[in-house]
Every structure is written in C-alpha cells, then in structure tokens.
Design an enzyme around this catalytic site. Structure first.
Site, PDB file in Angstrom:
ATOM      1  N   LEU A  59     -18.638  43.112  14.297  1.00 54.08           N
ATOM      2  CA  LEU A  59     -19.646  42.453  13.478  1.00 54.08           C
ATOM      3  C   LEU A  59     -20.824  43.408  13.386  1.00 54.08           C
ATOM      4  CD1 LEU A  59     -20.303  39.809  11.966  1.00 54.08           C
ATOM      5  CD2 LEU A  59     -21.390  38.973  14.062  1.00 54.08           C
ATOM      6  N   ASP A  60     -21.317  43.614  12.181  1.00 53.80           N
ATOM      7  CA  ASP A  60     -22.342  44.627  11.968  1.00 53.80           C
ATOM      8  C   ASP A  60     -23.586  44.394  12.826  1.00 53.80           C
ATOM      9  OD1 ASP A  60     -20.833  45.964  10.063  1.00 53.80           O
ATOM     10  OD2 ASP A  60     -21.639  44.783   8.406  1.00 53.80           O
TER      11      ASP A  60
END
Length: 214
Positions: A41-42
């Site tokens: 997840l960024d």
C-alpha cells in the site's frame, strides 16, 4: 494454520519493516516476528494491509492471478460526475494498458478518522467521495484511474481485501487471526514467502500491543 494480521496502516507509513532514511514503517506498529506484507500500500495511502507468516496465503492474497477484490474509499477533487463513474466501472485506458472492469459508486463522506496532516481544504473547490472495488493492483492504480477520469485523488483509504475489512481498527492498530488453509502443494509454505523489507533485525514481540494475541 497460518497467522494473518490485519493492520490499519497510517498515512505516510512505508509498507516495509525498515528504512535507511528513518521514515515510519510497519515496525512502528506491528510487533509480531516473521510476518510479511501480502501486497503493498503506497506511502501516501491509508488503510488495510495484510501480513502473514505463510507463503501460500501470501500468494493467494497478493497474486494478480487470484483477482482478489480490494475496496477503496476515495476522496477526489471536484463534483464526481455520472460519466466518470461509468468510465471507472467499465475500465480506463492507462499508460500500461486498460484496467479491468471495476465497481464504482458515489458515497457520502464516510465516518473515518481524521488524517494527519489533513487534506488541504479549498473553499472554492468541492470534493466528492466514491467507493471503488478492483480485482487488480497496479502501481498507484486508483490515483491514476481517478486522474484519468478528471478527478484527482485527495485521500485514499483501502477498506477491504477479500473478506477482511478495517472494521474496528484505528490507525496503527491491528488484530491477529488464525487462518486454516488446505494442505499446501510441495515446495509451498514459509519457504515461498516473498520478503519485502531490507535485511536487518526485526523488532521483538510486544505482548502489550493491541492485537498481538490470537
């Protein structure tokens, strides 16, 4: 049996266990040894990250071939149009090819925790929220899709992966589950774990951390 951790990853936390630049990482929140992220997840996105100690489970969650659904709550700049929702739903042409069909719907602002720092508020520009469900996970895909539809993403929260959701978890909190898997084929299991962190010492378990017990 496999251990599965559901973490609500805070904003600006790296989806890895160490960082030479001293930025916030998963190690600031998860005190369970020998678990690894199943997908990423960024840094500038929030929400659900799954971690496991089992390579077979990691593959089932992270592999694009499994087409596991992921649901995102997305705040975008502007008043979201029906045309944009239709484009997001049927698939959008990106530089790396068209996206798969998705489910997109306009929603009321969800009752989420405040983001720190908050999204910049501009009185003259409205914002909208949508729920977007994908079956793929390209690099920064949601942001690229909404931008291509004419509505840049301001805030992005992953709420669901498969059957698991963020329900009841505040930022930085996690819960630990035990997952019963079918018998793995030869060569699968812990040996198949894909390490997504630089080498280094792992944090020791902290029994006082919420969710550290099954």
């Amino acid at each position: 049996m496999a251990t599965l951790i559901l973490l609500n990853k805070p904003y600006l936390t790296l989806c890895q266990f160490s960082d030479r630049q001293g930025r916030a990482t998963l190690a600031d929140h998860v005190r369970v040894p020998d678990v690894y992220p199943a997908g990423r997840l960024d840094h500038d996105s929030e929400g659900l990250v799954l971690l496991t100690d089992d390579g077979t489970l990691q593959h089932r969650i992270a592999s694009p071939n499994q087409k596991m659904e992921k649901t995102y709550l997305v705040q975008v700049e502007g008043s979201l149009s029906d045309e944009a929702l239709e484009r997001l739903s049927r698939g959008i042409e990106l530089k790396d090819g068209p996206t798969r069909p998705a489910r997109a719907r306009r929603i009321e602002p969800p009752g989420l925790w405040p983001r720190v720092p908050p999204v910049r508020d501009r009185a003259t520009i409205p914002t909208s929220w949508l729920e977007l469900t994908l079956t793929e996970g390209r690099n920064r895909q949601v942001r690229r899709m909404t931008a291509a539809a004419g509505f840049p993403t301001l805030r992005l929260v992953r709420w669901r992966i498969g059957e698991w959701t963020l329900d009841g978890l505040a930022p930085g909190e996690y819960r630990t589950l035990t997952v019963h898997l079918p018998k793995a084929p030869p060569g699968a299991g812990r040996a198949g774990l894909r390490t997504q962190r630089p080498p280094g010492r792992r944090p020791k378990p902290n029994p006082s951390k919420r969710g550290s017990r099954v």
